[in-house]
Write a protein that holds these residues in place. Structure first.
Motif, PDB file in Angstrom:
ATOM      1  N   LEU A 168       0.818  -1.207   0.000  1.00 33.21           N
ATOM      2  CA  LEU A 168       0.000   0.000   0.000  1.00 33.21           C
ATOM      3  C   LEU A 168       0.857   1.265   0.000  1.00 33.21           C
ATOM      4  CD1 LEU A 168      -3.021   0.769   0.094  1.00 33.21           C
ATOM      5  CD2 LEU A 168      -2.868   0.753   2.591  1.00 33.21           C
ATOM      6  N   THR A 169       2.124   1.153   0.383  1.00 30.20           N
ATOM      7  CA  THR A 169       3.038   2.294   0.341  1.00 30.20           C
ATOM      8  C   THR A 169       3.057   2.956  -1.030  1.00 30.20           C
ATOM      9  OG1 THR A 169       4.436   1.124   1.932  1.00 30.20           O
ATOM     10  CG2 THR A 169       5.401   3.028   0.831  1.00 30.20           C
ATOM     11  N   MET A 170       2.968   2.139  -2.079  1.00 33.99           N
ATOM     12  CA  MET A 170       3.062   2.657  -3.443  1.00 33.99           C
ATOM     13  C   MET A 170       1.767   3.315  -3.900  1.00 33.99           C
ATOM     14  SD  MET A 170       6.150   1.721  -4.003  1.00 33.99           S
ATOM     15  CE  MET A 170       6.264   2.250  -5.708  1.00 33.99           C
ATOM     16  N   PHE A 171       0.692   3.224  -3.117  1.00 35.16           N
ATOM     17  CA  PHE A 171      -0.614   3.695  -3.564  1.00 35.16           C
ATOM     18  C   PHE A 171      -1.248   4.690  -2.590  1.00 35.16           C
ATOM     19  CE2 PHE A 171      -0.003  -0.675  -5.091  1.00 35.16           C
ATOM     20  CZ  PHE A 171       0.002  -0.431  -6.458  1.00 35.16           C
ATOM     21  N   LEU A 172      -0.418   5.423  -1.858  1.00 35.85           N
ATOM     22  CA  LEU A 172      -0.926   6.427  -0.932  1.00 35.85           C
ATOM     23  C   LEU A 172      -1.120   7.772  -1.608  1.00 35.85           C
ATOM     24  CD1 LEU A 172       1.264   5.656   2.214  1.00 35.85           C
ATOM     25  CD2 LEU A 172      -1.142   5.081   1.863  1.00 35.85           C
ATOM     26  N   GLY A 173      -0.478   7.988  -2.756  1.00 36.17           N
ATOM     27  CA  GLY A 173      -0.487   9.288  -3.408  1.00 36.17           C
ATOM     28  C   GLY A 173       0.744  10.081  -3.022  1.00 36.17           C
TER      29      GLY A 173
END
Length: 523
Positions: A168-173
């Motif tokens: 999810l780190t890559m998809f926080l914005g």
């Protein structure tokens, strides 16, 4: 190969936008770098979601070995098999979960979060069973199977939670710097969770272990009947205390999951469309493991994690049986974790100021003199307290830096392989696996070493080979692994100059993603 300047950026943007449009034709993909900054509440909620892995993982790391040997009273050989086979099972579940997550469709609440939420109740259930002691009427074989099966089921549930969570780190914005900031928040909360988990576990069960040691001494100094009765009563109290600690940590596990679910929303981008991976398993595996930056980072992380977890797993034994400090190891663990928690902001500043590779070398080297002094000094709580504080400062580097460096390796891969999309969960699954495998391998090796040295849970004092084994496992082997880890990080190809180049390329892709319409990209 990096794409040529100009044409490479355009090709990369076009391919990623086409993929995003194919996954969700009715919604234009949003660029990763052109978005508004990450709000503070999203960083905090994301960070809290990492608590369950550390709450349970460090309780297991510090206490599972001594629980199986001294509380369940399994033979060291059986305990080592449980620990090692449980981690070997992770060799299957982590990459398999990573692949399944990457092939999952995107649903209304996201692609990753449904995995996290669905696995939580099962993870809490099996974590409680892991600290439950079956009836004494169970044979040795049944007890062995109970803990092996329960341990494997719990590790599977934790894989289903932590692999999508870490991805999810890559998809926080946000941009690269904001992602590093979110990682720092996460690591701060995870170290705090380590402190809370180990502190709760240690404070609840630590005094009971000290009572067991005293009861053992009474048994040797009084009539066999009185001593045996006292030891049996103390053992039952110790077993109940482990269940109380498991209940408290299971409750915190659920609360952390709920905070993540309500506080974080997945954000796709041009390089991360958050869609369904198209590549088959073995081709994805081959492509990922052929990426040089990722492989060097994996190997360095494995050696450093193995060193820390070997010392962590043996620490309670070492304090109780070699250092002459029974009943105090839980206080030393608290000191180490408090220092690690407060060190996170310092190391975050250090890596921004001097670079990530420099921070790794300085941070990992701090624990080496601490381990040497710990193995040479006995019956001196103040010296131990100072040394574990120094070790805690080094421990925070292991929490922060490898997880902060991994997104850079993933970005480097995506820039060099713009057609290989949606493999982030696969990258993170191997990273999670290597961390958990290091823990299982360290516990298995240390327990098997104690078995060959002649350790017996029923002995109140141990022979010189057992004490020597504890000293070797506490310092020489971890130090050798740390030196190897630092040598591997020397060869890690992503330095600060390369990070700046990647930031420019990612920002260029984001700007083109804002100006190019989906219709023009689709043609």
């Amino acid at each position: 190969m990096l794409p040529e300047e100009g044409q490479g950026d355009a090709a990369l943007t076009g391919l990623t936008l086409q993929a995003a449009a194919a996954e969700d034709p009715g919604k234009a993909p949003q660029p990763l770098q052109g978005r508004s900054p990450l709000p503070l509440h999203r960083k905090v909620c994301y960070a809290i979601g990492g608590a369950p892995y550390q709450l349970t993982g460090n309780a297991l790391g510090f206490f599972l070995q001594i629980f199986l040997l001294d509380v369940v009273q399994l033979e060291p050989f059986h305990a080592s098999l449980i620990l090692f086979l449980g981690r070997a099972w992770d060799a299957v579940t982590d990459p398999a979960v990573g692949f399944l997550v990457s092939r999952s469709p995107r649903r209304r609440c996201g692609k990753l979060i449904p995995w996290i939420v669905a696995s939580t109740p099962f993870g809490v259930f099996f974590y409680f069973l892991l600290w439950f002691v079956p009836s004494d009427s169970f044979s040795v074989s049944l007890r062995f199977l109970w803990y092996l099966v329960t341990y494997c089921f719990f590790q599977t549930c934790m894989s289903c939670y932590h692999v999508p969570y870490s991805s999810l780190t890559m998809f926080l914005g946000g941009n690269q710097r904001e992602r590093d900031s979110a990682t720092a928040y996460r690591m701060g909360v995870e170290v705090l969770s380590t402190l809370v988990g180990s502190g709760i576990q240690g404070q609840i069960v630590g005094s009971h272990h000290a009572s067991m040691q005293k009861s053992c001494d009474v048994e040797n100094g009084t009539s066999p009947g009185n001593g045996t009765s006292l030891l049996t009563h103390t053992l039952e109290d110790t077993r109940r205390s482990y269940l109380v600690a498991a209940t408290v940590l299971g409750f915190l596990y659920c609360v952390s999951c709920l905070v993540l679910f309500f506080g974080v929303k997945e954000q796709p981008g041009p390089l991360s469309p958050l869609g369904k991976a198209r590549l088959p398993f073995f081709r994805s595996l081959r492509i990922i493991l052929s990426h040089r930056s990722y492989v060097w980072l994996l190997c360095g992380f494995l050696c450093a994690s193995l060193a820390f977890q070997l010392a962590q797993g043996i620490f309670a034994f070492f304090c109780t049986h070699a250092a002459g400090l029974p009943g105090t190891f839980q206080h030393l663990v608290l000191i180490m974790l408090v220092v690690a928690c407060f060190s996170i902001p310092v190391w975050q500043w250090f890596l921004v100021r001097f670079g990530k590779k420099t921070a790794v070398f300085v941070g990992l080297s701090l624990i080496i003199p601490a381990l040497i002094v710990i193995t040479l000094v006995t019956h001196n709580f103040l010296v131990f307290a100072f040394m574990v504080a120094l070790a805690g400062c080094s421990l925070s580097v292991l929490y922060l830096l490898p997880w902060s460096m991994l997104p850079d390796a993933v970005d480097d891969f995506k820039l060099r392989n713009p057609t290989c999309l949606n493999l982030e969960a696969f990258f993170y699954s191997f990273y999670v696996f290597f961390n958990k495998f290091a823990g299982g391998l360290s516990l298995g090796v240390s327990t098997m070493s104690l078995h060959f040295a002649g350790y017996s849970a029923k002995d109140c004092s141990h022979n010189p080979p057992v004490i020597l084994t504890l000293r070797i496992l506490m310092a020489p082997i971890p130090i050798a692994l740390l030196l190897l880890s630092m040598a591997l990080f020397c060869s890690y190809p992503i330095n600060e100059e390369r990070r700046k180049e990647m930031r420019v390329e990612m920002e260029a892709s984001g700007r083109r993603g804002q100006t190019d319409s989906p219709e023009s990209d689709a043609t």
